[in-house]
Design an enzyme around this catalytic site. Structure first.
Site, PDB file in Angstrom:
ATOM      1  N   PRO A   2       8.709  34.179  15.007  1.00  0.00           N
ATOM      2  CA  PRO A   2       8.559  32.643  15.153  1.00  0.00           C
ATOM      3  C   PRO A   2       9.569  31.912  14.761  1.00  0.00           C
ATOM      4  CG  PRO A   2       6.793  34.004  13.568  1.00  0.00           C
ATOM      5  CD  PRO A   2       7.759  34.864  13.855  1.00  0.00           C
ATOM      6  N   LYS A  51      11.214  29.645   7.370  1.00  0.00           N
ATOM      7  CA  LYS A  51       9.987  30.372   8.367  1.00  0.00           C
ATOM      8  C   LYS A  51       9.228  31.038   7.261  1.00  0.00           C
ATOM      9  CE  LYS A  51      13.271  31.736  11.783  1.00  0.00           C
ATOM     10  NZ  LYS A  51      13.609  32.867  12.691  1.00  0.00           N
ATOM     11  N   ARG A 250      20.224  40.050  18.099  1.00  0.00           N
ATOM     12  CA  ARG A 250      19.135  39.949  18.851  1.00  0.00           C
ATOM     13  C   ARG A 250      19.323  39.660  20.396  1.00  0.00           C
ATOM     14  NH1 ARG A 250      16.350  36.405  15.346  1.00  0.00           N
ATOM     15  NH2 ARG A 250      16.631  37.022  13.164  1.00  0.00           N
TER      16      ARG A 250
END
Ligand SMILES: [Zn+2]
Length: 267
Positions: A2, A51, A250
């Site tokens: 997220p 986060k 990533r």
């Protein structure tokens, strides 16, 4: 993972659902916290830091949770079916008379003294959606290692807090560089931080994340998740790069027509 705006929205939901009321149920299903019972304590507030989600209780205690890739908090009115996943994935239940907050698959759940919150979040850089946002500090952290690929530097929460894969890809597109350009070579790095803040702010109240200005689903992002489709700006096919299984890097998306800079590392 997220993005910071999703976590901010989660914290706001928890804040609205639980604050200023005593807990009537507290069920923390992780071994370390199995004997903890906060029933009867008032929930003071919930806030996001990058986060991370911090729920503070009277008596100076903070429940720290992090969603990572898989976690979620859901809020339910009394009598509603808990629909966030099977029961064995529930890690936390916090209920007041008015709402139940259910934490599913939370990979991080710990109880801290509120005074010790820095142990959990003190390493974070300036929070794009936080009251402590400090653009100069974020920029200097971002540029501290000028040889680092720009996307990697943006994703490092110690530099600035709140950016995940989607924004990293979209920000690189918006400033016209590939994710692998050394951050020190980005033509105007202050645009990166300014755009990051603007995008997280406009999107924190939305469920569909929009970076293009077009709120129609499928047109809301420039490159993220659009591998093989034409770039909305120039029509070139958007490309993706998936790191090897042992890599900490990533997945990346970019448009070779709009973004200049080095190609991805060879696998
Ligand atoms: Zn393009």
């Amino acid at each position: 993972m997220p993005e910071g705006d999703t976590v901010w929205r989660t914290a706001r939901q928890l804040h609205r659902a639980l604050s200023k009321a005593p807990l009537v149920r507290c069920d923390l299903r992780v071994p370390k916290l199995a004997t903890v019972d906060l029933t009867g304590r008032e929930v003071l507030e919930t806030s996001a830091r990058g986060k991370h989600v911090l729920t503070r209780f009277e008596g100076g205690l903070t429940l720290h949770s992090h969603l990572r890739m898989e976690g979620a908090w859901r809020v339910y009115a009394p009598g509603r079916r808990w629909s966030g996943g099977p029961g064995h994935q529930i890690r936390a239940v916090l209920a007041t008379g008015a709402h139940s907050a259910v934490g599913y698959r939370l990979p991080v759940l710990e109880l801290l003294r509120t005074a010790d919150e820095d142990r959990a979040v003190g390493h974070l850089g300036p929070d794009l959606l936080g009251p402590d946002w400090d653009e100069a500090k974020a920029l200097s952290r971002l540029l501290a290692d000028p040889a680092r690929p720009v996307a990697e530097a943006l994703l490092d929460q110690r530099n600035l807090a709140g950016i995940g894969n989607v924004y990293a890809a979209e920000l690189c597109f918006l400033v016209g560089v590939t994710p692998w350009l050394p951050v020190g070579e980005v033509p105007s790095p202050e645009r990166l931080t300014a755009l990051a803040k603007k995008l997280l702010e406009v999107n924190r109240a939305r469920t569909l994340r929009v970076t293009t200005g077009d709120v129609r689903a499928g047109r809301n992002l420039w490159v993220y998740g659009r591998a093989g489709k034409p770039c909305p700006r120039c029509g070139t096919t958007v490309r993706t790069w998936v790191p090897g299984p042992s890599s900490t890097r990533r997945v990346a998306y970019w448009c070779p027509g709009c973004q200049t800079g080095p190609p991805p590392p060879s696998a």
